[in-house]
Design a protein around this motif. Sequence first.
Motif, PDB file in Angstrom:
ATOM      1  N   LEU A 486      21.601  52.723  37.646  1.00  0.00           N
ATOM      2  CA  LEU A 486      22.067  53.053  38.991  1.00  0.00           C
ATOM      3  C   LEU A 486      21.331  52.231  40.043  1.00  0.00           C
ATOM      4  CD1 LEU A 486      22.332  56.913  38.566  1.00  0.00           C
ATOM      5  CD2 LEU A 486      24.232  55.376  39.036  1.00  0.00           C
ATOM      6  N   TYR A 490      23.490  49.929  42.653  1.00  0.00           N
ATOM      7  CA  TYR A 490      23.662  50.201  44.083  1.00  0.00           C
ATOM      8  C   TYR A 490      23.325  48.961  44.913  1.00  0.00           C
ATOM      9  CZ  TYR A 490      18.755  51.017  45.688  1.00  0.00           C
ATOM     10  OH  TYR A 490      17.441  50.896  46.062  1.00  0.00           O
ATOM     11  N   ILE A 547      20.267  58.638  44.824  1.00  0.00           N
ATOM     12  CA  ILE A 547      19.918  58.514  43.410  1.00  0.00           C
ATOM     13  C   ILE A 547      18.588  59.195  43.101  1.00  0.00           C
ATOM     14  CG2 ILE A 547      19.312  56.853  41.596  1.00  0.00           C
ATOM     15  CD1 ILE A 547      21.345  54.931  42.981  1.00  0.00           C
ATOM     16  N   LYS A 562      20.205  60.752  36.168  1.00  0.00           N
ATOM     17  CA  LYS A 562      20.625  60.879  37.557  1.00  0.00           C
ATOM     18  C   LYS A 562      22.088  61.326  37.621  1.00  0.00           C
ATOM     19  CE  LYS A 562      16.668  59.626  39.133  1.00  0.00           C
ATOM     20  NZ  LYS A 562      15.787  60.643  39.753  1.00  0.00           N
ATOM     21  N   GLY A 564      23.741  61.819  40.683  1.00  0.00           N
ATOM     22  CA  GLY A 564      24.418  61.302  41.858  1.00  0.00           C
ATOM     23  C   GLY A 564      24.681  62.359  42.904  1.00  0.00           C
TER      24      GLY A 564
END
Length: 689
Positions: A486, A490, A547, A562, A564
């Motif tokens: 993640l 991102y 996150i 994670k 979200g």
Amino acid sequence: MLSLVSSSRFGIVLSVLLGVTQSHVIPLIDNITNHSGLQRRQGDKNPTHFNWVKSFAAIGDSYSAGIGSGAHLGQIWHNRDDWRCSRYDQSYPMIMNNYLGTDVEKFQYLACSGDKSWQIYDQAKKLEGNIDLLTLTAGGNDLCLAEIIKDCIMLSFYGEATCNAILKKAQGNLDLIMRHNIKEILLALNDKMADDGIVVFNSYARFFNTENEDCAQKQDWSSFEWVRSIWLNLQRPLPLTVARRKRFNELTTGLNDVIHDVIKEVQSEVKYNIGFSNWDRWAIEGVKGQMCDPSSSGAYPDPDQPDLIFFKPDTRKSEFTVFPFSSTIKRNINETVDSNDSGRQNPSRFNEKQIGALGGRLNLPPRDLDEDGVNRAIYKSSLWNSVNPRAAALKRLDPRAPDLPGCPGNDNGPLPGLGDFVPDFFGRVFHPNEEGHNAIASFAIETTMNLRAKVLGVEPKICEVKEQFKCWQKEGMKGYATADVLDMNYKKFCDEVKPPGEGAVGWKFTKKYQVGTPDEQEFEYELGDLGDGFNKNECLESFKRIIHGCDGNDPENPLNWKFGGTWKRDQDTYTVTPKRTNRPWPLKKPYGSCEGESFISFSGYVIAGAGWSSWDEGRESLLPAIKSCLGKGVTTWTFKYLDKPDDDGYEWYVGFHTPVFVNNRCFKNNKAVFGAKGFTDGCKGSGWA
């Protein structure tokens, strides 16, 4: 929910201006236009006052007629248009008209249930002119909504091919004729509106929550299973799966996008002011308003989901028994008795008399399938397979009129279709209920206020947008992904965000990463209609907080998975959502298995696992670790992610070849697997030295 039904106008205005903000949902006010040189009315400069509305009108389809919401306005022996069009007293136009009060001298209510865009075009042409405020919905019936409900959900006895054929036709209509049709309706209003008049085009809303498969597995959406018993050659009804629900929702969002775009296009061609009132997000973010929400038991009304904004059937499972020599239909009732209803069964289900009445009106055709497995009855429309539907339309309508959609089961002419004979207790299903119409009216009133502010040359009374931060795990969502993945994505996403054009507002950018893997995730950025534009630094900051600001210090989550979440910051909304919701949980440590076999010139291995190598097909984790241990090559690398964990909980497996005699130093002792941050219980096999 918001409510415009109030004896106090001051209270009503507060409910519009403040109620939405308190629930963290802001109506998406789009395409506000102001034309210089307008003849402004003298007097009140407050855009929240409505004494300027002397002539109010509402046109459109069943969403504007309000089928089933409240009490019927007409009776069959008088007020026949109200009766024929299924106009109801708690429709959003009626709520708005009551709110506008006695200043309104003329209210033209032409909306009619079942009307397609070419008929709504005719409604517009029939209006008397000099209208101050007009509201409408249009386009839903051009997407064959009634046929989709019948052949894909409620009476889906003809199979997947028939449903898909109708959905394909609906998508074709959306792509080919809707833009033209909606524009012609708006141009037709040009001669009907006052110079400073306001038109509010209301959106449609997505019907379905798509979080899990409860609707397909635990609820019975084919409420007329007895029909299949009568027509013995019919198939079992289609389950309302997440995939099917998503496809229905995509038609709704696609139509809303077309309406939004056409309003932008047409605003420079009309003399009036026009805005798009999008209440769709209210059903999702403001309240638990969609059908198939995980909180629902399937009942209607449902005390477990009091904010549902659509009419629906009671979808709790029950059984119908048809006696072969009698028209009497009996049912084994497997439902709870409402303790507050004096021992009577829940009256919200269709009762025996209603079922009998409906049965006489369904007129289901025989199951006559074509070579593709599609029921030929859906081709009854003369325009379905027309080579040139536009030319066919022009035979009936003037050259500027909208194209005919050619949905199945009707000829789009003067003859009535199925919907004309179906009673409103059935026809109202999949339409806004009283709560839904209150929401539409509230959003439409606020859109009107903002448009009126432009006419008056004053600042609109904009609600203060409160920050909203949600973590999906706390909301009950089950998808999770690897933190490092993640973090990598991102940063990519914030580099890739692209607005649709310079100065654009009211847009969103979405992208998925690691598609098809257990770590699949979706990033989304959305800019509101009053936003200043995309800011990369804010994007990076926002996703980092989402996150790492959720899911921390959880003893059930030592691997730091994670889940979200979403962060609404004024006009900017950042959302990251892991998409795979069927992963093992709790997954406190990685696990796996290894099996191998030696051959003359090579060894073959199969490794399975969960909780590691969940995003890269092993190419950046397991494969480098194996090569590092072997010191030699690996061949025939074949990696496969499973759609769901197998009986042992494994999410993937990989097969590959190595040189012989490497098991002890690389696999049996877990050295290669540990290098990939995984685990297996040694490596089993035959013929090892």
